[in-house]
Design a protein around this motif. Structure first.
Motif, PDB file in Angstrom:
ATOM      1  N   GLU A 205     -44.714  56.273-107.357  1.00 33.30           N
ATOM      2  CA  GLU A 205     -44.648  56.496-109.299  1.00 33.30           C
ATOM      3  C   GLU A 205     -44.499  55.613-109.565  1.00 33.30           C
ATOM      4  N   THR A 206     -44.048  54.266-108.386  1.00 31.15           N
ATOM      5  CA  THR A 206     -43.061  52.779-109.099  1.00 31.15           C
ATOM      6  C   THR A 206     -43.308  52.280-107.433  1.00 31.15           C
ATOM      7  N   PRO A 207     -43.675  50.959-107.717  1.00 27.28           N
ATOM      8  CA  PRO A 207     -43.579  50.011-106.840  1.00 27.28           C
ATOM      9  C   PRO A 207     -42.650  49.382-106.285  1.00 27.28           C
ATOM     10  N   ILE A 208     -41.799  50.439-104.624  1.00 25.30           N
ATOM     11  CA  ILE A 208     -40.938  50.412-104.096  1.00 25.30           C
ATOM     12  C   ILE A 208     -40.734  49.848-102.162  1.00 25.30           C
ATOM     13  N   ALA A 209     -40.079  49.433-102.119  1.00 26.40           N
ATOM     14  CA  ALA A 209     -40.144  47.776-100.573  1.00 26.40           C
ATOM     15  C   ALA A 209     -39.457  49.027 -99.595  1.00 26.40           C
ATOM     16  N   TYR A 210     -39.182  49.597-100.332  1.00 29.24           N
ATOM     17  CA  TYR A 210     -38.704  50.637 -98.583  1.00 29.24           C
ATOM     18  C   TYR A 210     -40.421  51.698 -98.210  1.00 29.24           C
ATOM     19  N   PHE A 211     -40.746  52.031 -98.764  1.00 32.28           N
ATOM     20  CA  PHE A 211     -41.452  53.370 -98.369  1.00 32.28           C
ATOM     21  C   PHE A 211     -42.115  53.240 -96.943  1.00 32.28           C
ATOM     22  N   ASP A 212     -42.030  52.428 -96.385  1.00 26.92           N
ATOM     23  CA  ASP A 212     -42.679  52.512 -94.828  1.00 26.92           C
ATOM     24  C   ASP A 212     -41.823  52.748 -94.066  1.00 26.92           C
ATOM     25  N   ARG A 213     -40.989  51.852 -94.283  1.00 25.81           N
ATOM     26  CA  ARG A 213     -38.925  52.658 -93.413  1.00 25.81           C
ATOM     27  C   ARG A 213     -38.912  54.326 -93.313  1.00 25.81           C
ATOM     28  N   MET A 214     -39.455  54.747 -94.912  1.00 20.67           N
ATOM     29  CA  MET A 214     -39.423  56.550 -94.600  1.00 20.67           C
ATOM     30  C   MET A 214     -40.012  57.653 -94.011  1.00 20.67           C
ATOM     31  N   VAL A 215     -41.369  56.800 -93.843  1.00 21.39           N
ATOM     32  CA  VAL A 215     -42.684  57.737 -92.350  1.00 21.39           C
ATOM     33  C   VAL A 215     -42.324  57.562 -91.752  1.00 21.39           C
ATOM     34  N   ALA A 216     -41.545  57.006 -91.135  1.00 24.31           N
ATOM     35  CA  ALA A 216     -41.634  57.452 -89.765  1.00 24.31           C
ATOM     36  C   ALA A 216     -40.178  58.933 -89.526  1.00 24.31           C
TER      37      ALA A 216
END
Length: 582
Positions: A205-216
């Motif tokens: 939806e908007t750039p965020i800096a923590y998305f890769d931390r969530m996908v684990a």
């Protein structure tokens, strides 16, 4: 026939009937047949009981030894029965820990608790677009390839309203994810696309800096659509109702008793996995039971009580300490039909609560520390601890002020006195202590009667979801490495907000924390959420859980994570000679 019932002690066939009494003779024959049937039934029952007992013993391949050197298998335990193993619906830490051994997402946590490649061998974020490139050698446990389509299917299924996932909110940073979860648009419009078998493109939806931390986290794990549809709604309910892509596969699940994991030969990084199996041969959270199992050489790891520390040091057991990063608390029910919706009532109860008393004088377990807020000590602000940068007054018992708030609550509710309130609790030893502590404190200082509704883990979760409580003993641990993992818990749209607290002011701060790229603005939002939760008495903080624990010296490489599996055996190995040093 119940086992407590007694069998006839007279042999009916030896009964001598009166002359000419055919009915007596017939009755005797029937009694003889009945006795034979009863004996046969008891024999069958005994075999049945022996068979059931064998399911949790070595007869079913489950080792009774902590370390089975010959078969390269270790034995451990689970604190609770995992409610289910469907990653699209699971919401608890026990399921998450098992899932981390048998499943793998795009990313995982390594032995240093750092993000590492999983099914994705590399990834890149460019503004609102995040691209994951999947490795060619990722396989399901049936040998079929793990593809980007498996992730697209799983994520969109998490968001489907019919799934009822309590963790769907984690996917809300994805384009149209929240709208799809609310039934406003089709899941086809969600910004997740398998461009080909090995390329997954995510539009945010908007750039965020923590998305890769969530996908684990487990909610982002893949699901094979064909296998899922073959299970007819039972996916994740039993060992044979799952297909695996992680280091291990589940070969047995005896509900309420044990789980058996064996090395997955199709796992892409199988050479890294040194163990051939893990037996979770016990499901209990009773510390004394676990310590006795460890002492008897039946499990490889155990958390210690204060009483066991002295013996552990005398035995020269290797001791370690671990803070798991979880905060435990009593959560109020804020629904309109509950008395605990009243702020003054909640404040009254908060003002007689003393976390230090609960931890140091009641629970008395090493590693536990009193909680002050929802945010544990390790959560960082800009330059240090978030709690230090945004301090709150310490929680101190003030009975006089508490009684003033109680009277205000009674006036607002139009009551002379409060009816009994229901405290929903787990049936674990610490949960019993917690609930009984509250029962005594509220009765002594406020005259409030607390009825304890003690339930096993699965039923407690179901009752929490249904809102069947006034207060509930709960806990929240981090799903990913960002303060937002705590900060959005009481957002009105979060289904893990079991008490259904709703506050537009808090929601607005969560939105800022979700979308802002300015670190200071995000941190300020976390500080405001921190303040609101205290000012509104949303919860009563109890403790942050830590452990002093012992491990079998022959097992190396056990990792305990704040993020990911709390106890991780995927990097462990057996050193058969290490025990000789003790």
């Amino acid at each position: 026939m119940k086992q407590s019932e007694s069998l006839p002690t007279t042999d009916p066939s030896s009964t001598v009937p009166a002359p000419g009494d055919r009915m007596t003779r017939a009755a005797a024959r029937q009694l003889a047949i009945y006795a034979a049937v009863v004996v046969l039934a008891l024999v069958v029952a005994m075999f049945g009981l022996n068979y059931l007992a064998s399911l949790t013993s070595s007869a079913a391949g489950m080792s009774r030894e902590a370390v089975d050197v010959e078969n390269n298998i270790i034995t451990s335990y689970l604190r609770e029965e995992p409610p289910q193993m469907n990653s699209m619906r699971s919401s608890d830490a026990i399921s998450s820990m098992v899932m981390a051994h048998v499943m793998e997402g795009l990313l995982r946590y390594d032995e240093n608790s750092e993000l590492a490649p999983g099914v994705a061998e590399r990834w890149e974020q460019d503004g609102r677009t995040v691209t994951f490139w999947l490795r060619d050698d990722a396989r399901w446990s049936n040998g079929e390839p793990v593809t980007a389509h498996d992730f697209e299917f799983a994520w969109k299924n998490v968001l489907a309203p019919a799934t009822g996932s309590q963790y769907a909110f984690l996917l809300y940073p994805i384009l149209n994810a929240e709208a799809a979860n609310n039934g406003e648009v089709s899941t086809d419009e969600v910004g997740v696309e398998a461009v080909d078998d090995h390329t997954l493109v995510v539009t945010l939806e908007t750039p965020i800096a923590y998305f890769d931390r969530m996908v684990a986290y487990m909610t982002f794990m893949p699901v094979n659509q064909e296998f899922f549809e073959q299970t007819n709604g039972r996916y994740g309910a039993d060992a044979d109702q799952m297909i695996y892509n992680g280091p291990f596969i589940m070969t047995s699940w005896v509900h309420g008793a044990s789980m058996q994991l064996r090395k997955n030969p199709y796992y892409w990084d199988a050479d890294r996995i040194k163990l051939d199996g893990i037996d979770y041969a016990h499901m209990t959270s009773d510390s004394n039971t676990l310590q006795n199992l460890f002492k008897d050489g039946q499990i490889v790891i155990a958390d210690l009580t204060s009483e066991m520390l002295e013996e552990a040091m005398f035995q020269r057991w290797p001791l370690s300490q671990f803070m798991e990063g979880t905060t435990f608390y009593a959560e109020f029910n804020h629904r309109p039909d509950r008395l605990t919706r009243n702020l003054n009532l909640r404040k009254a109860m908060l003002l007689v609560h003393d976390p230090s008393e609960l931890v140091n004088r009641v629970i008395k377990l090493p590693g536990y520390v009193p909680a002050e807020t929802l945010f544990p000590r390790w959560v960082q602000g800009m330059d240090g601890s978030l709690r230090e940068e945004y301090p709150l007054p310490p929680l101190q018992r003030d009975v006089e002020k508490a009684r003033e708030h109680l009277q205000m609550a009674l006036d607002e509710l139009g009551l002379e006195e409060l009816p009994p309130l229901v405290f929903l609790s787990s049936d674990t030893p610490v949960a019993r202590i917690q609930s009984e502590y509250y029962q005594e404190v509220f009765r002594r200082y406020l005259g409030i009667e607390l009825l304890i509704d003690r339930q096993v883990f699965r039923q407690r979760l179901e009752k929490m979801t249904a809102g069947d409580f006034d207060l509930v003993g709960a806990g929240w641990g981090p799903d990913y490495n960002d303060p937002l993992t705590f900060a959005d818990l009481f957002a009105s749209w979060n289904l893990n907000n079991r008490g259904r607290y709703s506050n537009p002011e808090l929601d607005a701060q969560v939105r800022i924390a979700q979308s802002s790229l300015d670190p200071q603005e995000r941190t300020d939002a976390f500080g405001e959420i921190h303040r609101i939760i205290r000012d509104q008495a949303v919860i009563m903080p109890d403790y942050e859980r830590g452990y002093v624990y012992v491990t079998d010296p022959r097992v190396k490489g056990i990792v305990r994570h704040v993020f990911g599996a709390e106890t991780d055996f995927t990097n462990a190995w057996i050193d058969a000679d290490a025990g000789e040093e003790q």
